[in-house]
Design a protein around this motif. Structure first.
Motif, mmCIF file in Angstrom:
data_model
loop_
_atom_site.group_PDB
_atom_site.id
_atom_site.type_symbol
_atom_site.label_atom_id
_atom_site.label_comp_id
_atom_site.label_asym_id
_atom_site.label_seq_id
_atom_site.Cartn_x
_atom_site.Cartn_y
_atom_site.Cartn_z
ATOM 1 N N TYR B 34 0.833 -1.197 0.000
ATOM 2 C CA TYR B 34 0.000 0.000 0.000
ATOM 3 C C TYR B 34 0.873 1.254 0.000
ATOM 4 O O TYR B 34 1.935 1.284 0.623
ATOM 5 C CB TYR B 34 -0.875 0.062 1.266
ATOM 6 C CG TYR B 34 -1.650 -1.201 1.581
ATOM 7 C CD1 TYR B 34 -1.046 -2.259 2.239
ATOM 8 C CD2 TYR B 34 -3.000 -1.316 1.236
ATOM 9 C CE1 TYR B 34 -1.748 -3.414 2.532
ATOM 10 C CE2 TYR B 34 -3.719 -2.471 1.537
ATOM 11 C CZ TYR B 34 -3.081 -3.510 2.185
ATOM 12 O OH TYR B 34 -3.796 -4.651 2.482
ATOM 13 N N TYR B 36 0.231 5.277 1.100
ATOM 14 C CA TYR B 36 -0.640 6.264 1.710
ATOM 15 C C TYR B 36 0.045 7.628 1.663
ATOM 16 O O TYR B 36 1.260 7.732 1.653
ATOM 17 C CB TYR B 36 -0.897 5.941 3.188
ATOM 18 C CG TYR B 36 -1.801 4.766 3.449
ATOM 19 C CD1 TYR B 36 -1.285 3.485 3.559
ATOM 20 C CD2 TYR B 36 -3.164 4.953 3.636
ATOM 21 C CE1 TYR B 36 -2.120 2.401 3.816
ATOM 22 C CE2 TYR B 36 -4.007 3.878 3.907
ATOM 23 C CZ TYR B 36 -3.467 2.613 3.998
ATOM 24 O OH TYR B 36 -4.296 1.553 4.268
ATOM 25 N N GLN B 38 -0.184 11.358 3.893
ATOM 26 C CA GLN B 38 -0.752 12.101 5.010
ATOM 27 C C GLN B 38 -0.413 13.568 4.827
ATOM 28 O O GLN B 38 0.747 13.961 4.895
ATOM 29 C CB GLN B 38 -0.194 11.605 6.341
ATOM 30 C CG GLN B 38 -0.805 12.301 7.544
ATOM 31 C CD GLN B 38 -0.224 11.797 8.855
ATOM 32 O OE1 GLN B 38 0.835 11.182 8.886
ATOM 33 N NE2 GLN B 38 -0.908 12.051 9.943
ATOM 34 N N LEU B 44 -4.571 9.427 7.046
ATOM 35 C CA LEU B 44 -3.865 8.784 5.962
ATOM 36 C C LEU B 44 -4.842 8.516 4.814
ATOM 37 O O LEU B 44 -5.918 7.961 5.022
ATOM 38 C CB LEU B 44 -3.267 7.456 6.426
ATOM 39 C CG LEU B 44 -1.953 7.510 7.193
ATOM 40 C CD1 LEU B 44 -2.117 8.168 8.535
ATOM 41 C CD2 LEU B 44 -1.382 6.120 7.341
ATOM 42 N N LEU B 46 -5.374 6.523 1.336
ATOM 43 C CA LEU B 46 -4.862 5.436 0.514
ATOM 44 C C LEU B 46 -4.740 5.907 -0.934
ATOM 45 O O LEU B 46 -5.695 6.407 -1.525
ATOM 46 C CB LEU B 46 -5.788 4.224 0.596
ATOM 47 C CG LEU B 46 -5.393 3.016 -0.234
ATOM 48 C CD1 LEU B 46 -4.063 2.444 0.260
ATOM 49 C CD2 LEU B 46 -6.487 1.957 -0.176
ATOM 50 N N PHE B 88 3.469 13.571 3.674
ATOM 51 C CA PHE B 88 4.201 12.468 4.255
ATOM 52 C C PHE B 88 3.673 11.195 3.622
ATOM 53 O O PHE B 88 2.480 10.906 3.686
ATOM 54 C CB PHE B 88 3.981 12.478 5.776
ATOM 55 C CG PHE B 88 4.873 11.562 6.544
ATOM 56 C CD1 PHE B 88 4.346 10.560 7.340
ATOM 57 C CD2 PHE B 88 6.243 11.703 6.484
ATOM 58 C CE1 PHE B 88 5.178 9.721 8.069
ATOM 59 C CE2 PHE B 88 7.088 10.870 7.211
ATOM 60 C CZ PHE B 88 6.550 9.881 8.003
ATOM 61 N N LEU B 90 3.597 7.156 3.228
ATOM 62 C CA LEU B 90 3.824 5.933 3.977
ATOM 63 C C LEU B 90 3.560 4.719 3.103
ATOM 64 O O LEU B 90 2.566 4.662 2.385
ATOM 65 C CB LEU B 90 2.897 5.864 5.194
ATOM 66 C CG LEU B 90 3.277 6.728 6.395
ATOM 67 C CD1 LEU B 90 2.131 6.767 7.381
ATOM 68 C CD2 LEU B 90 4.509 6.176 7.075
#
Lengths: 112, 113
Positions: B34, B36, B38, B44, B46, B88, B90
């Motif tokens: 995944y 993500y 932010q 978060l 997707l 950010f 992830l």
């Protein structure tokens, strides 16, 4: 649209105080529910989860959460916080398939 | 044990420049992967997920793309960055066949100027 709402963005508590972080979601179907935590300098990690069964679930470090279906809520609680609980907490809802919707997060600061 | 790596940790790029963020997972085979994002003060979001090599699903239409050239490698790219791409990023993985717990990487802080 599906959404997750966390009621408080910042919470400041003294050690030994009780904690309750609110989480509400908007989705009428079956959900899987999570609380993730990010401690300073660490990766986001799972705190606890609910898929089915007993709506009161217990996680690591003395945390627990209660799923109240009628209120679309999954609030996180801890009876007595410690300084080491200072972190950012995210509620997340999985509505089916691979899509997980996260709340905006709550930053908790615990004063020693 | 399983580990997940992301790089770079931070990145500052000019508007219009290309982007490539890399994520690799060790210690597990055929994971779900995944990406993500932010943004400040938001949860978060997707962006992409993948259930196997070459299989990419996009959740949000935008100028980003993802690729999975190897089983445990997930790449996030852009041909031309926008200011709104700052955030950010992830990467996360979960066990194949499971949408249970996701395990997150350390993240990449991207600033587009």
């Amino acid at each position: 649209a599906q959404s997750v709402s966390q009621h408080n963005h910042h919470v400041i508590l003294s050690e030994a105080a009780s904690l309750e972080l609110g989480c509400n979601y908007s989705y009428g179907g079956t959900v899987n529910l999570f609380w993730y935590v990010q401690y300073p300098g660490q990766h986001l990690q799972l705190l606890l989860k609910y898929f089915s069964g007993d709506p009161l679930v217990k996680g690591i470090k003395g945390f627990e959460a209660e799923f109240i279906k009628s209120k679309f809520s999954f609030n996180l609680r801890k009876p007595s916080v410690q300084w080491s609980d200072t972190a950012e907490y995210f509620c997340a809802v999985q509505t089916g398939g691979f899509k997980t919707i996260f709340g905006a997060g709550t930053r908790l600061f615990v004063k020693a | 044990s399983q580990t997940i790596h992301q790089w770079p940790a931070t990145l500052v790029q000019p508007v219009g420049s290309p982007l490539s963020l890399e994520c690799t997972v060790e210690g597990t085979s055929n994971p779900n992967l995944y990406w993500y994002r932010q943004a400040a003060g938001r949860g978060l979001q997707l962006l992409f997920y993948s259930v196997g090599i070459g299989q990419i699903s996009s959740e949000v239409p935008q100028n980003l793309s993802a690729s999975r050239p190897q089983d445990r490698q997930f790449i996030l790219s852009s041909k031309k960055l926008l200011l709104s791409d700052s955030g950010f990023y992830l990467c996360a993985w979960s066990l194949q066949g499971s949408t249970d717990t996701q395990y997150f990487g350390p993240g990449t802080r991207l600033t587009v100027l």
